[in-house]
Design an enzyme around this catalytic site. Structure first.
Site, short mmCIF file in Angstrom:
data_model
loop_
_atom_site.label_atom_id
_atom_site.label_comp_id
_atom_site.label_asym_id
_atom_site.label_seq_id
_atom_site.Cartn_x
_atom_site.Cartn_y
_atom_site.Cartn_z
N HIS A 1 12.96 -5.74 -0.53
CA HIS A 1 12.42 -4.70 0.36
C HIS A 1 12.58 -5.20 1.79
O HIS A 1 11.68 -5.75 2.38
CB HIS A 1 10.95 -4.47 0.02
CG HIS A 1 10.32 -3.33 0.76
ND1 HIS A 1 10.89 -2.09 0.85
CD2 HIS A 1 9.15 -3.25 1.44
CE1 HIS A 1 10.11 -1.29 1.54
NE2 HIS A 1 9.05 -1.97 1.91
N THR B 1 1.44 -4.95 -1.28
CA THR B 1 1.26 -5.88 -0.17
C THR B 1 2.57 -6.55 0.22
O THR B 1 3.35 -6.97 -0.63
CB THR B 1 0.23 -6.96 -0.55
OG1 THR B 1 -0.97 -6.32 -1.01
CG2 THR B 1 -0.09 -7.86 0.62
N ASN B 2 2.81 -6.66 1.53
CA ASN B 2 4.01 -7.33 2.03
C ASN B 2 3.73 -8.78 2.41
O ASN B 2 2.59 -9.13 2.68
CB ASN B 2 4.54 -6.56 3.26
CG ASN B 2 5.29 -5.31 2.87
OD1 ASN B 2 6.10 -5.32 1.95
ND2 ASN B 2 5.01 -4.21 3.56
N ILE C 1 -3.07 3.64 2.72
CA ILE C 1 -2.33 3.85 1.47
C ILE C 1 -3.30 4.10 0.32
O ILE C 1 -3.13 5.02 -0.48
CB ILE C 1 -1.41 2.67 1.15
CG1 ILE C 1 -0.32 2.53 2.22
CG2 ILE C 1 -0.75 2.85 -0.22
CD1 ILE C 1 0.60 1.33 2.03
#
Length: 317
Positions: free
Chosen positions: A180, A124-125, A17
């Site tokens: 999300h 960031t997840n 990314i």
């Protein structure tokens, strides 16, 4: 903030990314200076050379540097955070939360040290919980911390809907709220094709609810679908493009309305959480949370999404 002709943007995390975003920003010349920072310094420097040489072919004079020293992000106008680890086999949700929370905390403290006036975009997840961590540990004002998710989810919804109807994606405008994840909420009443609300297209027979339900479900599973197909990676072009869209509105003070994970202080009935909602992005960061009236059914799904986010935040030790 400096004008786009002199704006400095730092990307923390030089993976797929980060690399794709650097190329997009450099090619569009939205900014003047780009910095990539990653713990893998050699890899970062290699990516800087590769992107820089690609920009030379495009005639772009955007100045790009990189390494592992956080001091390089000093005086950034914006910082995009993509660093973190993906969930691996055998890793619990709590493990992922706490591992990436530690990563984000370290980054947040460095942003506070070197660029306390920047807008911070978190990728960031698990996204909504990580944005909350950034806010908590950086000490930045809420309008300067935001998460990228809704822009990506809305783009996926628009893409699938345009393909289904065989129309230009530029004719489709979509709005996705909530977290999300599986409980994201595409707002059909506020999503349009050629200016006509999706709900009206359903009522006129141009679309049917079964098709829309399938598109909504595919949107919710959009990232997972790409992971399964790639087998050794995850989406990076669309997430990078989503960040670029947000950055352009900020750097150029376009005041575009877009769904992002933003701090809520009573809006939509939520306090002290970051949740995906429509916001106006301008030179001050998140300049306004836009409240759309929700039906009882929409509110119920939104509330479920909020509780899932609240649970994630509570699980961070």
């Amino acid at each position: 903030m400096r004008s786009s002709r002199s704006a400095k943007v730092s990307l923390v995390g030089a993976g797929n990314i980060g690399g794709a975003l650097a190329h997009m920003l450099g090619a569009s010349q939205v900014v003047k200076e780009l910095v990539l920072v990653d713990v893998a310094g050699g890899m970062t420097e290699g990516k800087v050379l590769d992107v820089g040489q690609a920009l030379a072919l495009l005639g772009s004079d955007v100045y790009i540097t990189g390494g592992s020293d956080y001091a390089a992000i000093e005086h950034s106008d914006a910082v995009v955070v993509t660093a973190g680890i993906p969930r691996k086999e055998g890793m619990s949700r709590e493990d992922l939360l706490n591992t990436n929370a530690a990563v984000v905390r370290n980054i947040a403290e460095n942003i506070a040290k070197y660029s306390p006036g920047a807008l911070v975009i978190v990728v960031t997840n698990p996204l909504d919980a990580m944005v909350w961590c950034m806010y908590k540990y950086s000490g930045l004002p809420a309008n300067r911390v935001v998460g990228m998710a809704g822009v990506l989810d809305s783009a996926r919804f628009s893409f699938f809907l345009a393909r289904h109807m065989n129309v230009s994606v530029s004719s489709v405008s979509a709005m996705v709220l909530g977290g999300h994840g599986d409980l994201m909420l595409p707002l059909l009443r506020y999503s349009t094709v050629g200016g006509v609300p999706v709900e009206s297209l359903i009522e006129s027979g141009r679309l049917n609810r079964g098709d829309i339900a399938a598109i909504v479900e595919r949107t919710r599973k959009g990232g997972e679908e790409i992971v399964k197909l790639l087998k050794t990676g995850s989406a990076y072009c669309a997430p990078a493009a989503s960040c670029a869209h947000m950055l352009e509105s900020y750097v150029r003070d376009k005041r575009s309305i877009m769904p992002c994970s933003a701090y809520l202080d009573g809006q939509y009935g939520v306090r002290d959480l970051f949740v995906g909602v429509p916001v106006i992005i301008g030179e001050k960061g998140v300049e306004e949370v836009v409240e759309f009236p929700l039906t009882a059914e929409e509110q119920a799904v939104f509330d479920q999404s909020v509780e899932l986010i609240r649970g994630s935040v509570s699980a961070i030790s």
